[in-house]
Each structure stands twice: as structure tokens, then as C-alpha cells.
Design a protein around this motif. Structure first.
Motif, PDB file in Angstrom:
ATOM      1  N   ILE A  44      38.599  46.136  46.422  1.00  0.00           N
ATOM      2  CA  ILE A  44      38.667  44.778  45.880  1.00  0.00           C
ATOM      3  C   ILE A  44      37.835  43.802  46.702  1.00  0.00           C
TER       4      ILE A  44
ATOM      5  N   HIS B 136      38.333  48.259  40.263  1.00  0.00           N
ATOM      6  CA  HIS B 136      38.609  46.819  40.412  1.00  0.00           C
ATOM      7  C   HIS B 136      37.336  46.054  40.763  1.00  0.00           C
TER       8      HIS B 136
ATOM      9  N   GLN C 117      36.292  43.623  42.537  1.00  0.00           N
ATOM     10  CA  GLN C 117      36.495  42.207  42.219  1.00  0.00           C
ATOM     11  C   GLN C 117      35.575  41.270  42.987  1.00  0.00           C
ATOM     12  N   HIS C 118      35.261  41.616  44.228  1.00  0.00           N
ATOM     13  CA  HIS C 118      34.559  40.646  45.061  1.00  0.00           C
ATOM     14  C   HIS C 118      33.496  41.355  45.897  1.00  0.00           C
TER      15      HIS C 118
ATOM     16  N   MET D 258      36.366  47.244  36.044  1.00  0.00           N
ATOM     17  CA  MET D 258      36.824  45.885  36.313  1.00  0.00           C
ATOM     18  C   MET D 258      37.789  45.429  35.224  1.00  0.00           C
TER      19      MET D 258
ATOM     20  N   HIS E  65      42.512  40.393  35.294  1.00  0.00           N
ATOM     21  CA  HIS E  65      42.779  39.980  36.671  1.00  0.00           C
ATOM     22  C   HIS E  65      42.150  38.620  36.965  1.00  0.00           C
ATOM     23  N   MET E  66      40.957  38.387  36.413  1.00  0.00           N
ATOM     24  CA  MET E  66      40.333  37.084  36.603  1.00  0.00           C
ATOM     25  C   MET E  66      41.185  35.997  35.971  1.00  0.00           C
TER      26      MET E  66
ATOM     27  N   ARG F  78      42.369  33.930  39.099  1.00  0.00           N
ATOM     28  CA  ARG F  78      41.358  32.942  39.464  1.00  0.00           C
ATOM     29  C   ARG F  78      41.948  31.586  39.891  1.00  0.00           C
TER      30      ARG F  78
ATOM     31  N   ALA G 114      32.519  36.858  43.028  1.00  0.00           N
ATOM     32  CA  ALA G 114      33.799  37.306  42.470  1.00  0.00           C
ATOM     33  C   ALA G 114      33.744  37.403  40.947  1.00  0.00           C
ATOM     34  N   TYR G 115      34.237  38.522  40.411  1.00  0.00           N
ATOM     35  CA  TYR G 115      34.309  38.737  38.958  1.00  0.00           C
ATOM     36  C   TYR G 115      32.922  38.549  38.320  1.00  0.00           C
TER      37      TYR G 115
END
Length: 568
Positions: free
Chosen positions: A368, A401, A403-404, A422, A426-427, A431, A447-448
Motif C-alpha cells: 500500500i 492495492h 495505493q500510494h 487497485m 478504497h479511494m 480519501r 495516491a490512487y
């Protein structure tokens, strides 16, 4: 006169026989028509009709063309304006967790710690004293009322006072932390003198007493004393999960990590033709004996009439952003000096990655934070270079994931053919508070990053990570195209340049999800010869106003030509 009558009768019979439609050489079992049909086939992105024979698509094209496959027993299905798309694939979730979340205490809708405690009290009233109460889904950053907290998390006191005689274990929504009561800590032998485990943390107060929060690997100190699930409860959980999948239009499922008992359960269901779902299983990468067994015998593909495939390995590099377990290059904005956790030693991840690669297995690593993503990409790159003679044609390694990132690492996915798995939902959920963890600059730059990844040439697999989030594909589809929360905030969406188009979002749930499981040749699009997996909606998700997407319902789910769900 009789002679003329006979002639007329003969001529009439000839006329009737000429007008009767001849039975086609190959007749379809079902023909669907009269609604938007989006195929995900670039050569014919939208068609009028689809004909199915047994478990495959027989014809895809015009209504007139489909009619040529209409036989006496063909069922004509009028979509009446409903929308057909390729069967949706859940790209990363936990199928047993989905089922057990329905059996246990589901805390996802709790708006406060008090509500969490009340839900546990309700379950305790019907549970014998001394019996474990298990729940999942609470998230302190989503509570509208915040209790007094330590290190950003609630303490066990309110829970312990309300439920003193049942051991209670409540998993965080992310799955990377848990809240327990005093009874559970007593049974786990946890007190002020307990040592901190590698890759995790027992949260403690300023006086040194455990607060009841167990982060990352520390959860194992409690879970090891929780009785194992029974075969009966496992079967019940799996049936509940399958029903949920079919209800929400899911025809394929990437199962993010399973041990031998659950794999045997999937095989039992599939052998009895009770699975039906196209289940793509990742092996638990922490189970050395399981890996050794599979590396010797090789991948298992399309077992039991194409219901089950085992060909991947699941590993964990870090934790979750919500519990500050995601592993970052720089410290957390809201926790100076904290960089998160590396939950499995990177040398172990590299060792398993190399063994998997040489055995022909795909590797899927949970990462992540930007540090975790970089470390995993580095391991993949070294592995590809070190063992070229062992290289599968396309290993299609994944990061779960994703994510970042540090911006420098984003192009590496497409360059190495690594698939980012992804979960757009989750975003939408994270967020609003993720900016507290990462700060504005890291959010905007790394991110995302959906559209940036897609433009670089990467293929994104979408999903929900259920039971972390409800297993509803349309919620992730909506988040993908809107970059908004499920409440519709903010106007225009967060970092709107990273939105997916609707075609990209649908592809991430269909053809690109099939690619990530090495099955784009058999599923993911509506094309002749592919498996007849379909999802039918009551609205056209590709054209309706954005705000109407979440109001759309699944009308029918079809797997291999069989209707497994139909709305009342």
C-alpha cells in the motif's frame, strides 16, 4: 372437381412447407436481444443480440444474425431495455471473509464506538458466556462521534465494561488491526509486560497497559487462542458468500490468499457443481508446506468444468493506511517519526517470489505505501533479471492495492508488465482522511493514480477487497468514474484528472481482470467461443447520469450459460 381440389391441397401444402423455417444446423439454447449489449471487444463494442450454446457464446452481432440460430427449443430472452455486459470479476477479495462477515458481527455501518459496543452486547445476549464473539468492519475515521482515543484508536475500556464475560475480537475494517476486550487479552496472556512482535504492535497507554488494539502481526497473539472454525461453519460461510456474489453480478473472483483447508473446500464445492463461480485462488504465501506441495505439482487450471484455478501466491509487504501500517518512504504527516510496518521480511518475500517464478506461479504482493511498492517492484525486477531461463512468457506479477507510490515508480508497472490490482472503492472510503496521513502533495502526486497508470500502458484490476468493503462492483465502478465518496462528495471528485472513463472502469472489471488471471482468451468480453458469463443491469451504466449508477440493480447473473441469479 375432386381432381382440382387435390391439386389445390398439394399446392397449399407446398406453400406452407416453403414458409416454415428450417431448423438450423446448430441451434442456440438462448438468444438475448433488445437492450444495450457492451462486449468489451474493440472490433464490435456494442451489438444487438447474443446467442448462447451450452456454456459458450455461439453468435454475437445483429438481431437478424442471431435469428439464424433460433431453433424449436431456443429460448428468446427479451432484455426489454436492460443492459448486458461481460460477467464482472471481483479482482481482489476474501471469499470466506465475505461469508463469515454475515455469520459474525458486521460493524461496517457503525457510526460510533458506542454503536460498536451495542452491536456486541446484542450478540452477547444470545451467546453463552465464555464463547468468543467475533466481528469486523469498524473504522474510527468513519465515526461521526469520536470517543477518547490513544494513538488515534479507541481503548478497550467501554467494550470490556459492557461485555466482561465473553472474549471479544473485533477486526478493523482494513483487516490490519483489531480491538479486543479484557477477557480476550486475559485468554491471550497479554499484559503490560508483553513483548512487541516483529512487524506489529500492541498499543499501550502512557502507563504501559495494553489498550486493546493489536496492529498488524500483533493480531496473531490473540487469534492463536481463538478456536478454529468448523467445517460446517466454513461451508455455511462459503454458501453465503456465493449467494452474495451472484446477487451483485459477480461471475469471477480473485481469492486473495487461501490455505489448504479452504482450497479443499473450494474443490469439494466445485466437484459437486456447487461453486459455479470462476474462482482464481492465490496460495497463502506464509504456508511453506503448501507452497512446496504446489511448486512440485504445478498450477491447477480450470478444474471441474472451469470453476477453479490455483496458480498464484499471495504475500504481504506492509499493512494498511488507516492503521498507519502502510510502509512509507517519509514519515506519516499526522504521526511524526512513524513510517508504518514491513510485516513480512523482504528477504522472505524475495525468496518466495523467486521460487514462485521458477515454478511458473504468479506472485501477488500486498503493498500500500510508497516504500512497500518500491521494495516489491525492486524484487520483481531483480527476479526477472536473475532467472531469464525460468521466465514464463508473461509472468503478470501483481501488486495488490498499490495505493500510494513515489512518482518515479509509476512507469515501472507498464515497463515490467506488473499488474496493479487497485480497489477504487478504497479511494471513496479513505480519501477524506487519507490526506491526514499523507498530506496534500503526496496525495496529488502518488495516491490512487488510476489514469496515470492507464496512460502509461498498465492494466488495472478493480475490486472491493470485501469484506473490507461491501462486495458491490457498482460502488467501485462509481468511485472509478467519479472520484467521489458514496455520499457524492466532493463536487467534481478528488483529484479528478485521475478518473477512469466508464469504458476503462468496465474493462477493469472484465477484460483486464481476465488478463490478470491469464484468461483473456476465454472470458472478459462477449465474443464467439468465449465462456458465456454475463451480468445484466436494470439501467445502462455506460450512459445514465453519474448519480444514478449507485441506484442500478443487477437483474440477472449468468455463468457458463446458466442463470445463477435472477432478480424477483
Amino acid at each position: 372437381m375432386m381432381r382440382y381440389t387435390t391439386i389445390y391441397l398439394i399446392l397449399f401444402a407446398i406453400l406452407i412447407s416453403c414458409t416454415e423455417k428450417a431448423e438450423p444446423e446448430v441451434s442456440a439454447d438462448r438468444i438475448f436481444y433488445n437492450g444495450p449489449i457492451y462486449t468489451m471487444d474493440d472490433g464490435a463494442p456494442e451489438v444487438e443480440a447474443v446467442a448462447i450454446k451450452a456454456d459458450t457464446f455461439l453468435y454475437v452481432g445483429t438481431k437478424a444474425g442471431a435469428e439464424t440460430y433460433r431453433g424449436a427449443s431456443t429460448k428468446m430472452v427479451d432484455l426489454a431495455g436492460k443492459t448486458m455486459v461481460p460477467g464482472l470479476t471481483e479482482g481482489h477479495a476474501h471469499i470466506m471473509g465475505v461469508g463469515y462477515n454475515l455469520l459474525n458481527v458486521d460493524l461496517r455501518e457503525a457510526k460510533s464506538y458506542q454503536e460498536v459496543v451495542e452491536m456486541v452486547v446484542d450478540r452477547a445476549a444470545s451467546t453463552p458466556e465464555g464463547t468468543w464473539i467475533i466481528g469486523r468492519g469498524w473504522h474510527q475515521d468513519k465515526w461521526t462521534e469520536k470517543p477518547e482515543m490513544t494513538n488515534g484508536f479507541p481503548t478497550h475500556d467501554l467494550l470490556s465494561d459492557a461485555v466482561p464475560n465473553h472474549p471479544v475480537y473485533l477486526k478493523h475494517a482494513s483487516g490490519h488491526a483489531a480491538l479486543t476486550n479484557a477477557k480476550a487479552m486475559e485468554m491471550g496472556g497479554i499484559d503490560a509486560n508483553s513483548d512487541q512482535p516483529n512487524g506489529g504492535e500492541i498499543f499501550k497507554s502512557v502507563s504501559g497497559e495494553p489498550t486493546g488494539i493489536f496492529n498488524e502481526t500483533a493480531q496473531g497473539l490473540i487469534t492463536k487462542v481463538i478456536p478454529d472454525a468448523t467445517k460446517e461453519s466454513d461451508e455455511q460461510a462459503l454458501r453465503l458468500a456465493l449467494d452474495q456474489c451472484f446477487k451483485y453480478g459477480i461471475t469471477g473472483f480473485h481469492q486473495a490468499g487461501s490455505g489448504p483447508d479452504h482450497i479443499d473446500l473450494y474443490k469439494d464445492f466445485a466437484q459437486r457443481d456447487e461453486l459455479k463461480l470462476r474462482l482464481y485462488v492465490m496460495l497463502n504465501g506464509r504456508d511453506e508446506s503448501l507452497l512446496e506441495e504446489y511448486f512440485k505439482k504445478g498450477i491447477e487450471e480450470d478444474l471441474f468444468d472451469n470453476q477453479l484455478t490455483v496458480r498464484s501466491v499471495k504475500l504481504y509487504a506492509d499493512g494498511a493506511l488507516g492503521s498507519r501500517g502502510a510502509w512509507l518512504l517519509e514519515e506519516y504527516t499526522d504521526a511524526p517519526g512513524v513510517h508504518g510496518h514491513n510485516v513480512m521480511p523482504m528477504e522472505d518475500i524475495e525468496d518466495v517470489t523467486q521460487k514462485s517464478y521458477k515454478a511458473g506461479f504468479q506472485v501477488c504482493v500486498h503493498a500500500i505505501g510508497d516504500r512497500a511498492n518500491r521494495e516489491v517492484l525492486d524484487i520483481y525486477e531483480r527476479t526477472f533479471k536473475l532467472y531469464p531461463e525460468s521466465a514464463p512468457k508473461e509472468p503478470r506479477f501483481r501488486i495488490e492495492h498499490a495505493q500510494h507510490f513515489h512518482p518515479d515508480d509509476i512507469p515501472r508497472f507498464a515497463e515490467m508488465g506488473v499488474v496493479p490490482s487497485m480497489q477504487a472503492i478504497h479511494m471513496a472510503s479513505d480519501r477524506p482522511w487519507a490526506i491526514d496521513r499523507l498530506g496534500q502533495q503526496r496525495i496529488e502526486w502518488g495516491a490512487y493514480m488510476w489514469q496515470t497508470l492507464l496512460q502509461s500502458g498498465a492494466k488495472i484490476v478493480n475490486g472491493t477487497d470485501a469484506p473490507v468493503e461491501p462486495i458491490t462492483p457498482l460502488a467501485s465502478f462509481y468511485a472509478s468514474v467519479s472520484r467521489r465518496t458514496l455520499q457524492g462528495n466532493p463536487d467534481g471528485g478528488y483529484e479528478p484528472t485521475e478518473k477512469m472513463t466508464r469504458e476503462q472502469a468496465l474493462r477493469s472489471y472484465t477484460l483486464d481482470a481476465a488478463f490478470a488471471a491469464f484468461r483473456e482468451d476465454r472470458k472478459g468480453s462477449i465474443e464467439v467461443g468465449k465462456w458465456a458469463d454475463l451480468t445484466i443491469f436494470d439501467q445502462d451504466i455506460m450512459t445514465i447520469p453519474e448519480d444514478d449508477i449507485l441506484e442500478t440493480k443487477v437483474s440477472m447473473t449468468i455463468i457458463g450459460g446458466e442463470i445463477v441469479y435472477e432478480a424477483e
